[in-house]
Design a protein around this motif. Structure first.
Motif, mmCIF file in Angstrom:
data_model
loop_
_atom_site.group_PDB
_atom_site.id
_atom_site.type_symbol
_atom_site.label_atom_id
_atom_site.label_comp_id
_atom_site.label_asym_id
_atom_site.label_seq_id
_atom_site.Cartn_x
_atom_site.Cartn_y
_atom_site.Cartn_z
ATOM 1 N N THR A 957 0.838 -1.211 0.000
ATOM 2 C CA THR A 957 0.000 0.000 0.000
ATOM 3 C C THR A 957 0.869 1.256 0.000
ATOM 4 N N LEU A 958 0.496 2.229 -0.860
ATOM 5 C CA LEU A 958 1.211 3.513 -0.887
ATOM 6 C C LEU A 958 0.744 4.352 0.287
ATOM 7 N N PRO A 959 1.655 4.934 1.068
ATOM 8 C CA PRO A 959 1.218 5.768 2.187
ATOM 9 C C PRO A 959 0.488 7.017 1.678
ATOM 10 N N ASP A 960 -0.248 7.632 2.562
ATOM 11 C CA ASP A 960 -1.013 8.823 2.216
ATOM 12 C C ASP A 960 -0.071 10.020 2.063
ATOM 13 N N THR A 962 -0.689 13.119 2.719
ATOM 14 C CA THR A 962 -0.785 14.061 3.841
ATOM 15 C C THR A 962 0.111 13.652 5.000
ATOM 16 N N GLU A 963 0.372 12.338 5.120
ATOM 17 C CA GLU A 963 1.217 11.872 6.242
ATOM 18 C C GLU A 963 2.593 12.551 6.211
ATOM 19 N N ILE A 964 3.117 12.775 4.996
ATOM 20 C CA ILE A 964 4.465 13.359 4.881
ATOM 21 C C ILE A 964 4.516 14.676 5.628
ATOM 22 N N SER A 965 3.469 15.500 5.421
ATOM 23 C CA SER A 965 3.452 16.806 6.073
ATOM 24 C C SER A 965 3.094 16.654 7.557
ATOM 25 N N THR A 966 2.175 15.749 7.866
ATOM 26 C CA THR A 966 1.694 15.613 9.248
ATOM 27 C C THR A 966 2.824 15.199 10.197
ATOM 28 N N PHE A 967 3.585 14.185 9.786
ATOM 29 C CA PHE A 967 4.627 13.666 10.700
ATOM 30 C C PHE A 967 5.923 14.460 10.660
ATOM 31 N N PHE A 968 6.067 15.413 9.687
ATOM 32 C CA PHE A 968 7.363 16.096 9.471
ATOM 33 C C PHE A 968 7.801 16.809 10.757
ATOM 34 N N PRO A 969 9.007 16.481 11.300
ATOM 35 C CA PRO A 969 9.358 16.997 12.628
ATOM 36 C C PRO A 969 9.928 18.426 12.638
ATOM 37 N N PHE A 970 10.227 18.999 11.448
ATOM 38 C CA PHE A 970 10.952 20.281 11.465
ATOM 39 C C PHE A 970 10.105 21.455 10.974
ATOM 40 N N HIS A 971 8.754 21.306 11.076
ATOM 41 C CA HIS A 971 7.897 22.384 10.573
ATOM 42 C C HIS A 971 8.255 23.734 11.162
ATOM 43 N N GLU A 972 8.445 23.758 12.477
ATOM 44 C CA GLU A 972 8.686 25.042 13.152
ATOM 45 C C GLU A 972 10.001 25.678 12.678
ATOM 46 N N TYR A 973 11.038 24.812 12.460
ATOM 47 C CA TYR A 973 12.344 25.328 12.030
ATOM 48 C C TYR A 973 12.246 25.974 10.645
ATOM 49 N N PHE A 974 11.451 25.310 9.755
ATOM 50 C CA PHE A 974 11.347 25.837 8.374
ATOM 51 C C PHE A 974 10.208 26.841 8.218
ATOM 52 N N ALA A 975 9.728 27.384 9.322
ATOM 53 C CA ALA A 975 8.604 28.329 9.231
ATOM 54 C C ALA A 975 8.980 29.576 8.441
ATOM 55 N N ASN A 976 10.312 29.883 8.376
ATOM 56 C CA ASN A 976 10.700 31.107 7.659
ATOM 57 C C ASN A 976 10.989 30.845 6.178
ATOM 58 N N ALA A 977 10.710 29.625 5.695
ATOM 59 C CA ALA A 977 10.884 29.324 4.260
ATOM 60 C C ALA A 977 9.593 29.654 3.531
ATOM 61 N N SER A 986 1.827 14.981 -5.002
ATOM 62 C CA SER A 986 2.144 13.561 -5.174
ATOM 63 C C SER A 986 3.117 13.153 -4.082
ATOM 64 N N TYR A 987 3.118 11.875 -3.774
ATOM 65 C CA TYR A 987 3.964 11.340 -2.704
ATOM 66 C C TYR A 987 5.444 11.559 -3.022
ATOM 67 N N GLU A 988 5.813 11.264 -4.299
ATOM 68 C CA GLU A 988 7.243 11.373 -4.666
ATOM 69 C C GLU A 988 7.743 12.811 -4.494
ATOM 70 N N GLU A 989 6.955 13.769 -5.003
ATOM 71 C CA GLU A 989 7.383 15.170 -4.951
ATOM 72 C C GLU A 989 7.585 15.616 -3.503
ATOM 73 N N ASP A 990 6.598 15.315 -2.646
ATOM 74 C CA ASP A 990 6.691 15.767 -1.259
ATOM 75 C C ASP A 990 7.820 15.067 -0.514
ATOM 76 N N MET A 991 8.019 13.787 -0.850
ATOM 77 C CA MET A 991 9.097 13.043 -0.189
ATOM 78 C C MET A 991 10.461 13.673 -0.548
ATOM 79 N N GLU A 992 10.604 14.067 -1.817
ATOM 80 C CA GLU A 992 11.861 14.712 -2.269
ATOM 81 C C GLU A 992 12.062 16.029 -1.515
ATOM 82 N N ILE A 993 10.929 16.779 -1.310
ATOM 83 C CA ILE A 993 11.029 18.055 -0.578
ATOM 84 C C ILE A 993 11.474 17.797 0.860
#
Length: 1494
Positions: A957-960, A962-977, A986-993
């Motif tokens: 099964t391909l993961p969702d 939205t999970e990539i963004s939900t679990f991402f641990p550094f949101h606060e650090y990259f808030a200024n990007a 797409s999953y591939e694009e977000d995973m690469e980001i």
């Protein structure tokens, strides 16, 4: 030429003299190129010219110059030569012409290559003539001419035509000239040779009698020539008068011998012949050596010959011999002599039984053999196969002195070459400085021969290569030192005081009288040496001089070189110094010694160290310097004091002289070369033979290298897949992906790799089975991994669309091996260099690249372009003093980089702090690089691994998304990007980001890990060394810096893998070689993988001030040029983008096939005409002004007032039309003219805001490597072509302009010059009077080549132009005046503008005064004479206009802001009705010079 006599300068004939000459009249009748109807060939003409013009004038250089210049050789002599018409006069005429071409340094063999059929016959006639009896048909003078011709032939072995003839004289069969016993001995030594010898004999038997006789003649030629020379030498009496013809013949003969010995192909078999003839023994015993004056040069040449005959090399294999091998050879010789003595000569028993060390000195050998009779000595020599056996009962024909010298000189112990070098003082002394044979004056005419080494194509060994360069470099710097000493000492005016001491009547900035001098330390010698390890002295001077000069003396740094001079003048107080008379007698100079500053002493007598601390302020005027003396020189001086009772030099010094630091690095360079010769300098195997000039010149090309790399990442080199396909014409490109959307750069290309051997076979047999495969390139596009969410994370990209030859150069540069790129003017050499550096950096991140250039300016250009590419700036480092001139905000010097690292460390630790805060981790992780490392390991990595385990696809099964963004641990650090970070498409694009974000974080910590060293190393020096040795990947320096600092770099353990050299054809041979050896070899191998040289040998070579070293020793030949001559493959860039196509035609004939880039035809600036001028280039003929053409106030200081005034008038005209002054440069071919033009500019327009100063007024040589839109060029000479005859100078002169080139010259002189024909035929095709369009303002919309709608005016001469410009200027002032009057009457709404107008009006009134009166422009032109002093005062008295605001800056920015409207209105006003539309171009456009803010 005797050492004391002052050499004469050759005065070139004037045009009128040339035209009046008998030769010129004949030329016009028979062979001049511009004559249409020529008379038929007549052999009598050649006979007449030879007898009446050449022989009668005793081969006067002036006559021969005329003949050669008139194209006598090309158009008459060789064209009509055939065996039927060959005669003595014919042969001699050809030889004279060829020798003259060599003297003038112009190509000599081209004519013969075009018509080679009769050359073999001609060459055989020369050989025959060279052996003729001296009292017969050929005089000795004529035979000296023939010797010189032969010498040129032996030195031109790279020319196939010459080589085929010369080879027969110097190959193995020449051993027929040996005595039978010696031949037998030599063949016994090398059994392989006997096989060859038997083959030669067999082949001889098959020949018919005549051919065999001819072959024997050729083989014995050199041995017969030696015998002939010995007979001439023996005819020289000891004290009676001798004809100089004999002396010159002997000197030229020894020169020929040296040249044969110093080239391996000629030396291989000849050295044995020379040894067997005992030439050296005959010479050393001859009367000529003992004649002081006449024999001085002969003796010096003889020492050179002796050096080369005993050179440490195996003649047959060409391998250098080690010290041990040389000792073995010496021992073998002595023991074979001992064996012969033991077996056959009982009277030599003592000698036979002694050990070698006891009997191998000259004294002990003379003691053993001296008492023997001549016959016994002859027998000993014949046992050693040195002489033929003595028939029974006959007495020897040789005298005893000869026999004794023969045995002694052969068996005495020789000091090794390296020992000799180590014992040699590095500073020149008075004996060398003023010896005309070694350091000739600047008037060297090229006639006589000199005791100087020559740099040709090949060298015997690396030791020979370094030694020749060492000697030449030493002597060239000696020449400059001589000039400095003569200048400083004569300024000090040393006179004899009433009491017999010295009194100084003048002063010099660079020299001071010595108050006290004491030697303070003489250290003990090292073991095995006999000179002290160091000698130190204190020099006290009294600095009662101006403050800035005092600062210069106090600013002498450690390692600066000074000279200690002793003068004892004999002339009484007040005697005038005459620069034309010999210098030494006038000032009474006795000694010169060099020294090196250690430092200045403080009050307590301690050396003040160079460092960051401020220097102590010393009281009073007296200063003492501690200096190092040369220990070798000190030892020699002391020995002669003790042994010969000579005076102690070190108690006599009374002047100390310093030199300009820029010109004073000779000692460091010489020490570097000497150290190289003492270390086992390891040149990479793949380069060794090429540097010496042997083997296959293409063996280091990447296609023949065993370690060729198949797949290379070309990164951002290609802009698109189409660009890639056009870059490899003739290749089949296979892309690994079919979808065109994915075929985007960057690309990886896999090339078919073939080993050199297979390639050769295929070429030979013409097989083509693997051609399809061989032409297929596999291209794989790849995506650069995401580097993070910030805009600055995006990599910088190349934007240049490289041509296919540029791509070939880049590909070659990325592969291992030697790459040579020839870059004609404007072909993007620097862009190619930068792309190669960038590609190597990305393909081989662990490798380090060294960049070497000739000038700081070139280094700056490279750096500015490197910074525009995707190279991390922490990997860049710049060494040397030039980094101050780098026009960037960033500092790339050592300390600049240290500061950058420290600042960057703080920035990154701040980022770590922010990251720690965003993750909510307590503590102080950002305290040091070390704590940050632990934080990354335990806090960041754990969170990332946990995140990856959540979002990576589990099972099928391909993961969702939205999970990539939900679990991402550094949101606060990259808030200024830029938000949102995740697109959610797409999953591939977000995973690469997400991975890109983590790469961004990881990079912070990798950099901190690299910077950790700077926390541990405390001092700036240690940090900078660490950067140099470990951190930097791209290190740049000038070649001079490399030569100076080699010792320090090697000591630090500096390492590099690749070298790129820019401007390689402008770097001295030795300064190109040293950078290859700035590192110690690893396990006896060099780690150098690539050597890329980019240059242009068709432009000017390195600057050599002394003509003798430049021409006689060929010191101006760069390594790049030598490689091209040897035949190393080059990549020739073939598309220029600098100049209009029409301008490019003036020089592109010199290159293989130089075309234009498309934009040269398309861009509007190239297609628009030059406003106000009918042509885009024009040659303007300038006749004598007031009866004078060129003048020469000082030797070689040429000026031409008519041309100077004409050039300045055209410059003023262009500025008045609205051309920006900084887009115009004025060039000339001589320094004298440069000063004259600067004077005239200062007087006419320098301080006038309407005109301003040109961008530069300089010489062509100085302007190499630079360019400008419009070039005005003055060629100065009216009597002889001078050094413009060097085509390389012509190419530089013609290729500096982008849009317009206007040349001022005496056309009748330059159009006859053979070498310049391709350019001058195009120039003379246009009218020779200046065509101007005064009513056409700048810029114009007229297309280049279109007929103008405005009226064209033809200027006939310079006074007319000067008048015209004056009237135009006055008209402009009046029009502007009138325009402002009308402005003042405008309605009140416009008053704000009007206020400014008043200030302009007053300014313009002042301008009227500032413009010289008309009378001053024309008749008074001669005022601006050559003297710079008068010009300075004239400039001061000129009315200066509101200096604070209107004087243009020195850099040549055009008029001040106030003048902007004035000029534009003026152009409109002058244009009349047609000019009205031009007004809409706005004033700024009309004068588009970059303005300085007020």
């Amino acid at each position: 030429m005797t050492a004391s006599a002052q050499p004469k300068k050759i005065v070139a004939p004037t045009v009128s003299q040339i035209n009046a000459e008998f030769v010129t009249q004949l030329a016009c009748k028979y062979w001049a190129p511009h004559i249409k109807k020529k008379s038929p060939f007549d052999i009598k003409v050649i006979e007449d010219i030879y007898e009446k013009e050449i022989v009668k004038s005793r081969f006067a250089i002036r006559k021969i110059m005329l003949l050669e210049f008139s194209q006598y050789l090309e158009n008459y002599l060789w064209m009509n030569y055939s065996p039927e018409v060959s005669s003595k006069a014919y042969l001699m005429s050809i030889c004279c012409m060829v020798n003259e071409k060599f003297r003038e340094n112009v190509p000599a063999w081209e004519t013969f290559k075009k018509k080679p059929d009769h050359f073999p016959f001609f060459f055989k006639c020369i050989l025959k003539a060279a052996l003729a009896e001296t009292d017969g048909e050929f005089s000795l003078h004529e035979q000296t001419v023939l010797l010189l011709f032969l010498d040129h032939c032996f030195n031109s072995l790279e020319v196939d035509l010459i080589r085929s003839q010369v080879q027969q004289l110097i190959s193995l069969p020449m051993w027929m000239g040996l005595q039978p016993a010696r031949l037998e001995l030599e063949l016994k030594k090398t059994p392989k040779l006997r096989k060859f010898w038997n083959l030669i004999k067999k082949n001889d038997e098959k020949m018919d009698t005549e051919a065999r006789e001819q072959a024997y003649q050729e083989r014995r030629f050199l041995s017969q020539l030696i015998q002939k020379f010995i007979s001439v030498l023996k005819s020289v009496p000891l004290s009676e008068p001798v004809t100089m013809d004999k002396v010159h013949y002997c000197e030229r003969f020894i020169e020929l011998m040296i040249d044969l010995e110093a080239l391996l192909p000629t030396r291989r078999w000849f050295n044995t012949i020379l040894d067997d003839s005992h030439l050296l023994v005959h010479c050393y015993l001859s009367n000529l050596v003992h004649r002081e004056e006449d024999g001085h040069l002969f003796s010096q040449l003889l020492d050179m010959l002796k050096f080369y005959t005993g050179f440490e090399i195996n003649d047959q294999t060409g391998n250098a011999l080690t010290e041990n091998e040389m000792t073995t050879i010496h021992y073998d010789r002595i023991t074979s002599l001992q064996r012969a003595a033991f077996a056959h000569f009982p009277e030599l028993y003592d000698f036979a039984l002694s050990n070698v060390a006891e009997v191998d000195t000259r004294e002990s050998l003379v003691k053993c053999f001296g008492p023997l009779s001549s016959n016994t000595l002859h027998e000993v020599a014949s046992y050693l196969c040195l002489l033929p056996t003595l028939p029974k009962g006959e007495d020897t024909t040789f005298d005893k002195e000869f026999l004794l010298e023969l045995l002694v000189s052969r068996h005495e112990r020789r000091i090794s070459q390296i020992q000799q070098l180590n014992q040699m003082p590095l500073y020149p002394t008075e004996k060398i400085i003023w010896d005309e044979n070694i350091v000739p004056t600047e008037y060297y005419s090229g006639e006589g021969c000199l005791a100087l080494p020559k740099l040709n194509l090949q060298f015997l060994t690396l030791h020979d290569y370094l030694l020749r360069n060492f000697n030449l470099f030493r002597l060239e710097s000696t020449y400059e030192i001589r000039q400095d000493i003569e200048d400083s000492v004569s300024r000090m005016k040393p006179w004899q005081s009433e009491y017999g001491g010295v009194v100084f009547g003048g002063w010099a900035r660079m020299a001071q009288p010595i108050v006290a001098f004491t030697v303070v330390e003489v250290a003990k010698p090292n073991i095995g040496e006999n000179w002290p390890t160091r000698v130190r002295a204190d020099v006290t001077i009294n600095l009662n001089v101006r403050d800035h000069i005092k600062d210069e003396w106090e600013g002498l740094r450690k390692h600066d070189v000074c000279f200690l001079i002793t003068v004892r003048p004999t002339k009484p107080y007040g005697t005038k110094f005459d620069r034309r008379r010999p210098f030494i007698e006038q000032v009474g100079l006795v000694y010169v010694r060099g020294c090196e500053i250690q430092g200045m002493l403080d009050d307590k007598g301690r050396v003040i160290e160079d460092g960051p601390e401020p220097r102590p302020n010393l009281r009073g005027e007296s200063r003492t310097f501690r200096v190092f003396l040369d220990p070798n020189q000190y030892q020699q001086d002391m020995t002669s004091t003790i042994q010969n009772g000579a005076e102690d030099v070190y108690e006599t010094f009374n002047i100390i002289m310093r030199r300009k630091p820029k010109e004073n690095n000779f000692k460091a360079v010489l020490e570097t070369i000497r150290n190289l010769m003492n270390t086992d300098c390891v040149v990479p195997d793949w380069l060794h033979d090429i540097i010496l000039g042997y083997g296959d010149p293409s063996s280091a090309h990447y296609s023949k290298m065993p370690n060729q790399i198949a797949t290379l990442d070309f990164n951002d080199t290609f802009l698109s897949i189409e660009h890639l396909k056009t870059s490899f014409p003739g290749h089949n490109v296979k892309v690994t992906v079919d979808d065109p959307a994915l075929q985007i750069p960057p690309f990886r290309i896999t090339f078919p790799v073939r080993s050199g051997k297979g390639k050769k076979r295929k070429d030979a047999e013409g097989e083509d089975e693997d051609s399809e495969e061989a032409r297929t390139l596999i291209v794989e596009p790849h995506v650069i991994p995401n580097r993070g969410p910030y805009p600055y994370n995006q990599p910088k990209r190349n934007t240049i669309q490289f041509t296919h030859t540029q791509i070939e150069a880049i590909r070659a540069g990325m592969q291992p091996g030697l790459t040579m790129v020839v870059g004609p003017p404007g072909t993007g050499k620097t862009d190619v260099a930068v792309q190669i550096i960038s590609n190597i950096y990305h393909n081989f991140p662990e490798q380090r690249t060294l960049i070497v250039t000739h000038s700081n300016q070139a280094l700056n250009q490279l750096f500015e372009k490197i910074m525009a590419l995707d190279i991390d700036e922490r990997h860049l480092l710049r060494l040397g003093h030039g980094e101050e001139e780098l026009e960037t905000e960033k500092d790339f010097s050592r300390y600049g980089r240290v500061n950058y690292v420290l600042a960057r460390r703080i920035e990154l630790l701040e980022e770590v702090k922010r990251l720690q805060k965003s993750l909510g981790v307590p503590g102080d992780a950002s305290y040091t690089c070390e704590t940050a490392g632990y934080f990354f390991l335990y806090q960041v990595m754990s969170r990332w691994e946990e995140y990856i385990s959540k979002v990576k696809n589990k099972g099928s099964t391909l993961p969702d998304v939205t999970e990539i963004s939900t679990f991402f641990p550094f949101h606060e650090y990259f808030a200024n990007a830029p938000q949102p970070i995740f697109k959610g498409r797409s999953y591939e694009e977000d995973m690469e980001i997400a991975e890109g974000c983590f790469r961004h974080i990881k990079k912070i910590f990798t950099q901190l890990e690299e910077f950790r060293a700077s926390e541990l190393l405390r001092s700036g020096l240690d940090r900078s060394k660490y950067l140099l040795v470990k951190e930097a990947k791209i290190i740049a320096m000038t070649c001079t810096h490399a030569a100076l600092k080699r010792h320090d770099l090697v000591k630090l353990g500096f390492k590099y893998d690749n070298i790129l050299m820019e401007e390689a054809a402008q770097i001295l041979e030795i300064e190109t070689f040293i950078p290859l050896l700035l590192q110690n070899p690893q396990d006896g191998f060099s780690r150098l993988k690539r050597w890329i040289m980019i240059g242009d040998h068709h432009q000017l070579p390195p600057v050599i001030k002394n003509m003798a070293f430049q021409k006689y020793s060929n010191m101006e030949q760069s390594l790049f040029t030598r490689f091209v001559r040897v035949g190393v493959p080059t990549v020739d860039l073939d598309a220029q983008g600098r100049a209009r196509a029409s301008l490019c035609n003036l020089y592109n004939w010199r290159y293989k096939n130089l075309g234009n880039l498309p934009h040269v035809q398309l861009l509007p600036e190239f297609s628009t005409a030059n406003a106000g001028l009918l042509y885009d280039f024009q040659l303007i003929n300038v006749e004598d002004f007031q009866g004078v053409g060129e003048s020469e106030p000082n030797p070689y200081f040429y000026q031409n007032l008519g041309e100077a005034e004409y050039v300045v008038a055209l410059f003023m005209y262009m500025c008045l039309l609205g051309y920006p002054a900084d887009k115009i440069s004025i060039l000339t071919t001589y320094n004298g003219q440069k000063h004259l033009i600067r004077d005239i500019i200062n007087r006419r327009c320098g301080s006038n805001p309407l005109i301003g100063r040109p961008n530069k007024v300089t010489t062509v040589d100085r302007f190499q490597g630079q360019q400008n839109d419009y070039i005005l060029l003055s060629l100065v000479r009216t009597r002889a072509v001078g050094h413009l005859r060097d085509v390389r100078r012509l190419v530089v002169a013609m290729s500096r302009a982008r849009l317009g080139l206007y040349i001022f010259a005496r056309v009748s002189l330059f159009q006859n010059c053979f070498e310049l024909t391709p350019a001058f035929s195009q120039l003379t095709a246009r009218p020779l009077h200046l065509h101007i369009i005064p009513t056409e303002p700048f810029p114009t919309s007229r297309k280049n080549g279109e007929r103008p709608s405005h009226e064209v005016q033809i200027i006939k001469n310079m006074p007319q132009m000067a008048n015209f410009v004056y009237n135009m200027y006055m008209h402009l002032i009046q029009t502007t005046h009138h325009y402002h009057q009308t402005l003042l009457q405008l309605p009140p709404a416009m008053v704000e503008e009007g206020e400014e107008v008043q200030s302009q009006e007053t300014e313009l009134e002042t301008e009227e005064e500032a413009m010289p009166a008309q009378a001053d422009v024309t008749p008074g032109l001669t005022d601006a004479s050559s003297s710079q002093e008068t010009s300075a005062s004239q400039t001061e008295t000129t009315v200066t206009l509101h200096e604070t605001e209107a004087t243009p800056s020195e850099t040549g920015a055009s008029s001040s802001p106030e003048a902007v409207p004035a000029v534009s209105e003026m152009t409109a006003a002058m244009a009349g009705p047609v000019g009205v539309p031009g007004e809409s171009n706005t004033p700024q456009e009309a004068t588009s010079a970059p303005r300085e803010p007020k």
